[in-house]
Scaffold this active site. Structure first.
Site, PDB file in Angstrom:
ATOM      1  CG  ASN A   9      -2.009  -1.037   1.124  1.00 20.83           C
ATOM      2  OD1 ASN A   9      -2.900  -0.919   0.304  1.00 20.83           O
ATOM      3  ND2 ASN A   9      -1.930  -2.069   1.952  1.00 20.83           N
ATOM      4  CG  ASP A 109      -0.245  -9.082   2.281  1.00 25.00           C
ATOM      5  OD1 ASP A 109      -1.269  -9.701   1.927  1.00 25.00           O
ATOM      6  OD2 ASP A 109      -0.247  -8.210   3.170  1.00 25.00           O
TER       7      ASP A 109
END
Length: 271
Positions: A9, A109
Site C-alpha cells: 500500500n 502478502d
C-alpha cells in the site's frame, strides 16, 4: 536472474535474484496514477543503475495488495521486459494449505509470508509483517496457514495522530530516548513505538497460548520491524527480505507452469 515484485500500500519493492541470492533491491512509491510506460521506464532505469540488463531477467513473480496498479504494472512487464509474469493468487502452487474459513480472503502478502516462513524456518512458525498494516500469521508443522491477526501499522497510527488532531505535528517514526517524554514530538514517538512494542508482545503471547504452540519460532519482517524486534524478546528472528525470498521460492515452485494473466493480457486501457 528473476525479478520479484511486492506491491504494498505504501511502496512497491523490487528484488532481483540469482538462484537464492538477492542481487539487488529497490523501491517505488505505490502510485495508482502511473502508466505502464512510466513503470517500465523507471524499472529499466533502476535495473541499469544496478548493472542488470533487461535481457538478464528470465522471469517475473508479483504479489500485490493494490489491485488498482496491476493493469499498468503487468503491462509494463510485458512491454519492457517481454515477460509474462506469474501473479500470486488462484492457480499458483504454494506448498502450503490455507485453512482459514474463506481461503480466498487470504491476501497475497500473507500467502507469500506464510510460504517463506514455513520454507525457511519450518513449522510451527509465527510470521509478523510490520507494513502499512501489521499482520500476524501462524503456519503449523503440517504447512497449514490457519489463523491470522491484522492490526493498524505504525504509519497508519502515526498518520491518524497528525491528520485527525488539530495541534499534533507530523513526526519522524523512531524510538525516543526515554518513554518518559517531556515534549510533544517525543511523546508521540513514545506512544507510537512503545504502543507497537506492547501490542506485539501481547498478541504474540496470546496467539502462542491459544494455539498451543508455545515454543514456535517468531519471525518478523517489514520496514519498521527492526525497531520492534530489537525491543522484544518474543521475536526470535528479524528477516528484512522475507517477503522477497518468499516470492523467489514461489517462482521456483511455478517456473515449469504457464503464467495465467487473465484480465491483464490485453493492451493498456485508456489512461
Amino acid at each position: 536472474m528473476i525479478l520479484v515484485i511486492d506491491v504494498g500500500n505504501t511502496n512497491i519493492t523490487f528484488g532481483v535474484y540469482s538462484g537464492e541470492k538477492l542481487v539487488t533491491s529497490f523501491r517505488m512509491i505505490s502510485q495508482i496514477s502511473h502508466t505502464s510506460d512510466e513503470y517500465g521506464l523507471n524499472l529499466i532505469s533502476l535495473l541499469n543503475l544496478n548493472n542488470i540488463k533487461k535481457e538478464d531477467i528470465e522471469g517475473v513473480m508479483i504479489a500485490s495488495v493494490v489491485p488498482q496498479v496491476m493493469h499498468a504494472l503487468v503491462n509494463s512487464i510485458l512491454k519492457y521486459l517481454g515477460k509474462k509474469p506469474y501473479i500470486v493468487g488462484p492457480g499458483i502452487k504454494t506448498g502450503i494449505k490455507v485453512k482459514i474459513d474463506n481461503p480466498r480472503e487470504a491476501g497475497p502478502d500473507l500467502i507469500v509470508d506464510a510460504v517463506a516462513g514455513f520454507e525457511l524456518y519450518g513449522g510451527p512458525v509465527l510470521v509478523i509483517d510490520f507494513g502499512t498494516a501489521t499482520t500476524y500469521i501462524i503456519v503449523n508443522e503440517k504447512g497449514e496457514f490457519f489463523t491470522g491477526v491484522v492490526s493498524p501499522g505504525i504509519r497508519i497510527s502515526a498518520k491518524a495522530l497528525w491528520e485527525d488532531t488539530a495541534k499534533l505535528p507530523e513526526v519522524e517514526i523512531k524510538k525516543p530516548e526515554s518513554i518518559l517524554a517531556k515534549e510533544t514530538i517525543s511523546s508521540m514517538q513514545a506512544g507510537l513505538i512503545y504502543g507497537q512494542i506492547g501490542q506485539t508482545k501481547y498478541i504474540v503471547n496470546e496467539m502462542k497460548k491459544a494455539s498451543g504452540y508455545t515454543d514456535m519460532k517468531v519471525v518478523a519482517t517489514g520496514g519498521l520491524g527492526r525497531i520492534i524486534a530489537d525491543e522484544t524478546e518474543e521475536i526470535d528472528v528479524y528477516d528484512p527480505t522475507l517477503t522477497l525470498r518468499g516470492l523467489q521460492i514461489l517462482y521456483e515452485k511455478n517456473r515449469k507452469s504457464k503464467p495465467q494473466l487473465r484480465e491483464f493480457e490485453d493492451g493498456d486501457r485508456p489512461e
